[in-house]
Design a protein around this motif. Sequence first.
Motif, PDB file in Angstrom:
ATOM      1  N   ASN A 250      13.525   4.945  -6.870  1.00 44.08           N
ATOM      2  CA  ASN A 250      14.283   3.752  -7.244  1.00 44.08           C
ATOM      3  C   ASN A 250      14.650   2.929  -6.014  1.00 44.08           C
ATOM      4  OD1 ASN A 250      14.379   3.920 -10.073  1.00 44.08           O
ATOM      5  ND2 ASN A 250      16.130   5.301 -10.047  1.00 44.08           N
ATOM      6  N   SER A 251      15.035   3.600  -4.935  1.00 42.84           N
ATOM      7  CA  SER A 251      15.394   2.910  -3.693  1.00 42.84           C
ATOM      8  C   SER A 251      14.177   2.234  -3.078  1.00 42.84           C
ATOM      9  CB  SER A 251      16.004   3.902  -2.693  1.00 42.84           C
ATOM     10  OG  SER A 251      17.195   4.475  -3.190  1.00 42.84           O
ATOM     11  N   VAL A 252      13.047   2.896  -3.134  1.00 40.71           N
ATOM     12  CA  VAL A 252      11.806   2.309  -2.621  1.00 40.71           C
ATOM     13  C   VAL A 252      11.436   1.076  -3.435  1.00 40.71           C
ATOM     14  CG1 VAL A 252       9.320   2.693  -2.352  1.00 40.71           C
ATOM     15  CG2 VAL A 252      10.945   4.458  -1.632  1.00 40.71           C
ATOM     16  N   LEU A 253      11.537   1.184  -4.759  1.00 36.46           N
ATOM     17  CA  LEU A 253      11.256   0.035  -5.625  1.00 36.46           C
ATOM     18  C   LEU A 253      12.137  -1.152  -5.258  1.00 36.46           C
ATOM     19  CD1 LEU A 253       9.973  -1.190  -8.294  1.00 36.46           C
ATOM     20  CD2 LEU A 253      12.021  -0.290  -9.446  1.00 36.46           C
ATOM     21  N   LEU A 254      13.440  -0.911  -5.104  1.00 33.71           N
ATOM     22  CA  LEU A 254      14.372  -1.993  -4.779  1.00 33.71           C
ATOM     23  C   LEU A 254      14.031  -2.614  -3.433  1.00 33.71           C
ATOM     24  CD1 LEU A 254      16.920  -3.649  -5.331  1.00 33.71           C
ATOM     25  CD2 LEU A 254      18.269  -1.770  -4.340  1.00 33.71           C
ATOM     26  N   PHE A 255      13.745  -1.789  -2.432  1.00 34.89           N
ATOM     27  CA  PHE A 255      13.447  -2.331  -1.100  1.00 34.89           C
ATOM     28  C   PHE A 255      12.175  -3.161  -1.114  1.00 34.89           C
ATOM     29  CE2 PHE A 255      11.269  -2.219   2.959  1.00 34.89           C
ATOM     30  CZ  PHE A 255      12.254  -2.719   3.805  1.00 34.89           C
TER      31      PHE A 255
ATOM     32  N   HIS B 109       0.234  -3.812 -12.486  1.00 35.92           N
ATOM     33  CA  HIS B 109      -0.508  -2.995 -13.451  1.00 35.92           C
ATOM     34  C   HIS B 109      -0.266  -1.501 -13.231  1.00 35.92           C
ATOM     35  CE1 HIS B 109      -2.478  -6.350 -15.331  1.00 35.92           C
ATOM     36  NE2 HIS B 109      -2.899  -6.804 -14.162  1.00 35.92           N
ATOM     37  N   GLY B 110       0.028  -1.110 -11.984  1.00 34.01           N
ATOM     38  CA  GLY B 110       0.330   0.294 -11.721  1.00 34.01           C
ATOM     39  C   GLY B 110       1.595   0.736 -12.428  1.00 34.01           C
TER      40      GLY B 110
ATOM     41  N   ASP C 189       0.834  -1.197   0.000  1.00 36.70           N
ATOM     42  CA  ASP C 189       0.000   0.000   0.000  1.00 36.70           C
ATOM     43  C   ASP C 189       0.873   1.254   0.000  1.00 36.70           C
ATOM     44  OD1 ASP C 189      -2.707   1.335   0.374  1.00 36.70           O
ATOM     45  OD2 ASP C 189      -1.689   2.042   2.180  1.00 36.70           O
ATOM     46  N   SER C 190       1.946   1.237   0.789  1.00 33.48           N
ATOM     47  CA  SER C 190       2.872   2.374   0.813  1.00 33.48           C
ATOM     48  C   SER C 190       3.539   2.570  -0.541  1.00 33.48           C
ATOM     49  CB  SER C 190       3.940   2.158   1.895  1.00 33.48           C
ATOM     50  OG  SER C 190       3.367   2.135   3.178  1.00 33.48           O
ATOM     51  N   PHE C 191       3.944   1.454  -1.163  1.00 32.76           N
ATOM     52  CA  PHE C 191       4.578   1.554  -2.480  1.00 32.76           C
ATOM     53  C   PHE C 191       3.625   2.173  -3.499  1.00 32.76           C
ATOM     54  CE2 PHE C 191       5.262  -0.133  -6.737  1.00 32.76           C
ATOM     55  CZ  PHE C 191       6.552   0.288  -6.977  1.00 32.76           C
ATOM     56  N   LEU C 192       2.378   1.729  -3.498  1.00 30.54           N
ATOM     57  CA  LEU C 192       1.410   2.246  -4.459  1.00 30.54           C
ATOM     58  C   LEU C 192       1.197   3.746  -4.265  1.00 30.54           C
ATOM     59  CD1 LEU C 192      -1.138  -0.699  -4.341  1.00 30.54           C
ATOM     60  CD2 LEU C 192       0.197  -0.007  -6.343  1.00 30.54           C
ATOM     61  N   ARG C 193       1.155   4.191  -3.013  1.00 30.13           N
ATOM     62  CA  ARG C 193       0.979   5.622  -2.755  1.00 30.13           C
ATOM     63  C   ARG C 193       2.205   6.414  -3.189  1.00 30.13           C
ATOM     64  NH1 ARG C 193       0.533   6.627   2.677  1.00 30.13           N
ATOM     65  NH2 ARG C 193       0.716   4.467   3.366  1.00 30.13           N
ATOM     66  N   ILE C 194       3.385   5.888  -2.874  1.00 31.48           N
ATOM     67  CA  ILE C 194       4.616   6.589  -3.261  1.00 31.48           C
ATOM     68  C   ILE C 194       4.746   6.636  -4.783  1.00 31.48           C
ATOM     69  CG2 ILE C 194       7.139   6.400  -3.246  1.00 31.48           C
ATOM     70  CD1 ILE C 194       6.858   5.248  -0.373  1.00 31.48           C
ATOM     71  N   HIS C 195       4.422   5.533  -5.430  1.00 25.06           N
ATOM     72  CA  HIS C 195       4.494   5.471  -6.893  1.00 25.06           C
ATOM     73  C   HIS C 195       3.539   6.496  -7.518  1.00 25.06           C
ATOM     74  CE1 HIS C 195       3.666   3.642 -10.910  1.00 25.06           C
ATOM     75  NE2 HIS C 195       4.952   3.439 -10.878  1.00 25.06           N
ATOM     76  N   HIS C 196       2.341   6.588  -6.960  1.00 23.45           N
ATOM     77  CA  HIS C 196       1.361   7.554  -7.475  1.00 23.45           C
ATOM     78  C   HIS C 196       1.843   8.985  -7.246  1.00 23.45           C
ATOM     79  CE1 HIS C 196      -2.471   9.377  -8.490  1.00 23.45           C
ATOM     80  NE2 HIS C 196      -2.501   9.959  -7.310  1.00 23.45           N
ATOM     81  N   GLN C 197       2.405   9.247  -6.074  1.00 22.42           N
ATOM     82  CA  GLN C 197       2.871  10.601  -5.772  1.00 22.42           C
ATOM     83  C   GLN C 197       4.061  10.996  -6.640  1.00 22.42           C
ATOM     84  OE1 GLN C 197       3.444   9.987  -1.617  1.00 22.42           O
ATOM     85  NE2 GLN C 197       1.273  10.209  -1.138  1.00 22.42           N
TER      86      GLN C 197
END
Length: 383
Positions: free
Chosen positions: A243-248, A365-366, A72-80
Amino acid sequence: MPATEFQGSAAAQFGRSVFSLKRHSHVTPVVMDGGQSLDLDTFQSHVSDCFQQLSSSSHDLLSLSWLRDLLDSFLRIHHQFKLLILSTPKSHLSKPTVDRLLSDYFERSVKGLDVCNAIRDGIEQMRQWHKLLEIVLCALDRDRTLGEGQFRRAKKALIDLAIAMLDDKDNTTLAHRNRSFGRSNTPAKDYRSVGHFRSLSWSVSRSWSAARQLQAIGNNLCAPRPNEIAATNGLATAVFTVNSVLLFVMWALVAAIPCQDRGLQVHFTIPRTFGWAAPLLSLHERIMEESKRRDRRNACALLKEIHQIEKCSRLISELADSVQFPLSEDKEGEVRQRVHELSELCEGMKEGLDPLERQVREVFHGIVRSRTEGMDSLGKTNE
């Protein structure tokens, strides 16, 4: 969720086409609910808040609930991050340095698609384990008289479960992986085959490696230098952050869920000047410590529910080996108690896997949709 069509030069070409279009179009800034466009400081603050919450979550680390919070955090960060890019002036995005950084981000995010596929496969694998546990629960049902036949059936299912939960990296020859998400039509009688459990719905190639994929996502990922930050008006810090968030996130999923050729030796080099660095690095350290525990070193995955089921099923197996018939009242009570604990664990896992799988699909899909929506938005603006 086929990922191959988004990989390599196709992803790079897509990234270049987006920014080529952006240089010739006017982009209306995207605003948040409060009416303010998303700026760099706000984005960094959002990321910091997300990881502070994950680090101090009331949910146990690497539990199904915690993984859902992570996604959920990743999806929000990705959207932001998408909002940040779309609200950045065209003159900034047209700079070659920014073009290169964002093209690099696109390529890294595309590499996450195969990880999503592998995690979905791991979730399906866990569902097959659940079917074996249901056999145990049925055999030792509280409404049945416990006799030798019931214990033989339960012990057989527990042995099959133990074999099925062996680390996949040591048993790849047992798997014949199908590159589709459809379920197998294998008759129920063949569910006894360990190879069958390892073959359902695999959507990555048999040579694919989670460890190598994580290495590719993190390759040459380093904090931007002062000249890069200045040349991009600070946008380089946001790209490094996402990028760091994606990797983690991808690394944590591989740590928690069974998947092919797991490997956790991913190094994070993040300056402490980033507000989210401390909680992210703390989580990384805690997960690595968990992986080094004596009872987790050879585990197929670090998900809390998997560990609990392994422990509970082992206790039931030991009880089944030690019982003598007819059962004493005390021994029967002990068996019933262990079965009740296993039943609760199974129910929790069953309820948690479906929503987790939906989130993994949403992440997949996001990542793809962010490109499509960007192209549509820019195309309409250019008309």
